[in-house]
Motif scaffolding. Structure first.
Motif, mmCIF file in Angstrom:
data_model
loop_
_atom_site.group_PDB
_atom_site.id
_atom_site.type_symbol
_atom_site.label_atom_id
_atom_site.label_comp_id
_atom_site.label_asym_id
_atom_site.label_seq_id
_atom_site.Cartn_x
_atom_site.Cartn_y
_atom_site.Cartn_z
ATOM 1 N N UNK A 1 0.825 -1.148 0.064
ATOM 2 C CA UNK A 1 -0.075 0.450 0.091
ATOM 3 C C UNK A 1 1.122 1.258 -0.182
ATOM 4 N N UNK A 2 2.456 1.566 0.393
ATOM 5 C CA UNK A 2 2.355 2.924 1.457
ATOM 6 C C UNK A 2 3.335 2.954 -0.569
ATOM 7 N N UNK A 3 3.970 1.577 -1.047
ATOM 8 C CA UNK A 3 4.689 2.108 -2.130
ATOM 9 C C UNK A 3 3.659 1.993 -3.074
ATOM 10 N N UNK B 1 -4.426 4.027 -9.060
ATOM 11 C CA UNK B 1 -5.086 2.548 -9.418
ATOM 12 C C UNK B 1 -6.072 1.447 -8.655
ATOM 13 N N UNK B 2 -6.534 0.793 -9.839
ATOM 14 C CA UNK B 2 -7.686 -1.325 -9.446
ATOM 15 C C UNK B 2 -6.694 -1.186 -8.266
ATOM 16 N N UNK B 3 -5.613 -1.672 -7.801
ATOM 17 C CA UNK B 3 -5.079 -1.976 -7.140
ATOM 18 C C UNK B 3 -5.303 -1.508 -5.474
ATOM 19 N N UNK B 4 -4.958 -0.172 -5.384
ATOM 20 C CA UNK B 4 -5.118 0.514 -3.920
ATOM 21 C C UNK B 4 -6.168 1.365 -3.749
ATOM 22 N N UNK B 5 -7.434 1.355 -4.615
ATOM 23 C CA UNK B 5 -8.585 1.155 -4.122
ATOM 24 C C UNK B 5 -9.014 -0.066 -3.830
#
Length: 412
Positions: free
Chosen positions: A316-318, A327-331
């Motif tokens: 998450x931090x990266x 980006x969809x992965x952060x969401x």
């Protein structure tokens, strides 16, 4: 014919002031200057007049502090984000909000492009442009520092200062502060100049004047101060019993943390573009919030949910550091974080003392801690039978015994 319009992320410093005039001259376009008020305080004074005098056709100075605290800082802190074990991502988390508002203005004004003053060596160029790509792929991005023609014209600050003088651009360039800064509601950063030497001691008395948000721990009060933070579903909603908005929480914690010398970090970090860089940060309020939130979680989060979330902190931090906020992965990760926070509710008491955030108590109406079960004395609930641990240990030891037997047989 109407000229094209370009929305420029404008700070009023030497670089963006020169870039404003250069864009207008080079692209024969109308330049709309945009400044996001995300907690820079007096750095915003006189910006509108300066931008207009430099050639901007229109200026936006938008107060985004509430949105910044509510929709960016607080969700990130729910995730326990900490880049490379030290950095609370103060600059990183501000960039997607700035980019979001830039593309909103560009669409409202009918602009064909946005522009920024980030260099080709830093992280901010990536953060701005990835956010813009996710939100408005039809809008182009101009990054002057990556254009050879711009770098040839401005190989150094001397050429930029000369250009500013020639074009009557009102800028103040001085060597009295041999470093660059970036300030917002969450932190202030210092880098470059004298700080490029990692052996240079940024905590020395000679550097006291550099810091803005905090006193040095040595100069902090000799008497500790207690503070109670109330959380609801992972968000701090009150301090010392007083209900507050996220913005008010950050403002108050910054003041208290700075008073007690809390939140200074000096680190060499890994930039997304591949190089290492040295940064010094002041994050007084964020440091208090980070530690208090973690303490609240320790009492209220299920063990395996906490361990799962913790396993994703680096990822998450990266994502935040590298500019993938939209980006969809952060969401997707944020959805997991939100679910993990549903019972992170209660009160944390901490003690602030000479650069330290010290735990001084925690309580919650949904606490998972049961003193009757955890006690070293007789368990009145009979919820835990110590004899059960024998089989538990035997089962967990089985693979270790088998593996050890294999290793011993190899040595015969």
């Amino acid at each position: 014919m109407a000229k094209d319009k370009i929305v420029l992320a404008y700070s009023g410093g030497l670089d963006t002031s020169v870039i404003l005039a250069w864009l207008k001259e080079t692209y024969d376009a109308e330049i709309i200057a945009f400044t996001a008020d995300i907690g820079q305080k007096d750095e915003l004074d006189g910006l509108e007049e300066k931008a207009l005098r430099t050639g901007a056709s229109k200026v936006y100075i938008d107060d985004l502090r509430d949105e910044f605290a509510r929709d960016f800082i607080f969700p990130m802190f729910q995730a326990g984000a900490l880049y490379e074990g030290q950095y609370l991502l103060g600059t990183s988390i501000a960039r997607p909000l700035i980019a979001k508002r830039m593309v909103e203005i560009a669409r409202a004004e009918g602009a064909t492009a946005i522009a920024h003053g980030a260099t080709g060596k830093g992280n901010d160029q990536v953060r701005f442009e990835l956010a813009a790509a996710a939100l408005a792929p039809e809008i182009s991005v101009i990054a002057p520092w990556r254009l050879e023609s711009f770098r040839e014209q401005f190989p150094g600050r001397a050429e930029m200062i000369a250009y500013a003088e020639k074009h009557g651009i009102p800028v103040q360039a001085t060597a009295s502060k041999p470093y660059s800064t970036d300030r917002n509601l969450l932190h202030i950063s210092f880098e470059s100049g004298m700080l490029e030497d990692p052996w240079f001691d940024a905590s020395a008395d000679s550097c006291k004047d550099m810091y803005v948000l905090s006193v040095s721990p040595e100069d902090a009060p000799d008497t500790p101060e207690y503070l109670e933070l109330e959380f609801e579903q992972g968000n701090c909603v009150a301090l010392n019993g007083k209900k507050m908005t996220p913005l008010e929480v950050m403002d108050t914690l910054n003041e208290l943390g700075g008073k007690h010398g809390i939140g200074r970090v000096d680190m060499v970090e890994n930039r997304f573009v591949g190089m290492k860089s040295r940064g010094v940060y002041e994050t007084p309020g964020g440091t208090i919030l980070f530690h208090a939130h973690r303490k609240m979680e320790s009492l209220t989060m299920d063990r395996d949910v906490m361990h799962l979330r913790d396993s994703l902190i680096s990822k998450y931090s990266t994502l935040v550091y590298n500019g993938f906020w939209f980006a969809p992965e952060r969401l997707a990760l944020q959805a997991l974080v939100t679910e993990s926070q549903k019972n992170v509710t209660g009160t944390v008491r901490i003690k602030l003392y000479k650069g330290n955030v010290i735990a001084a108590g925690v309580k919650s109406p949904v606490s998972l801690y049961n003193p009757d079960i955890a006690t070293m004395e007789a368990d009145p609930t009979q919820a835990y039978n110590q004899s059960d641990a024998t089989g538990f240990i035997h089962l967990n030891a089985l693979r270790l015994k088998v593996g050890s037997g294999v290793e011993q047989s190899k040595q015969k």
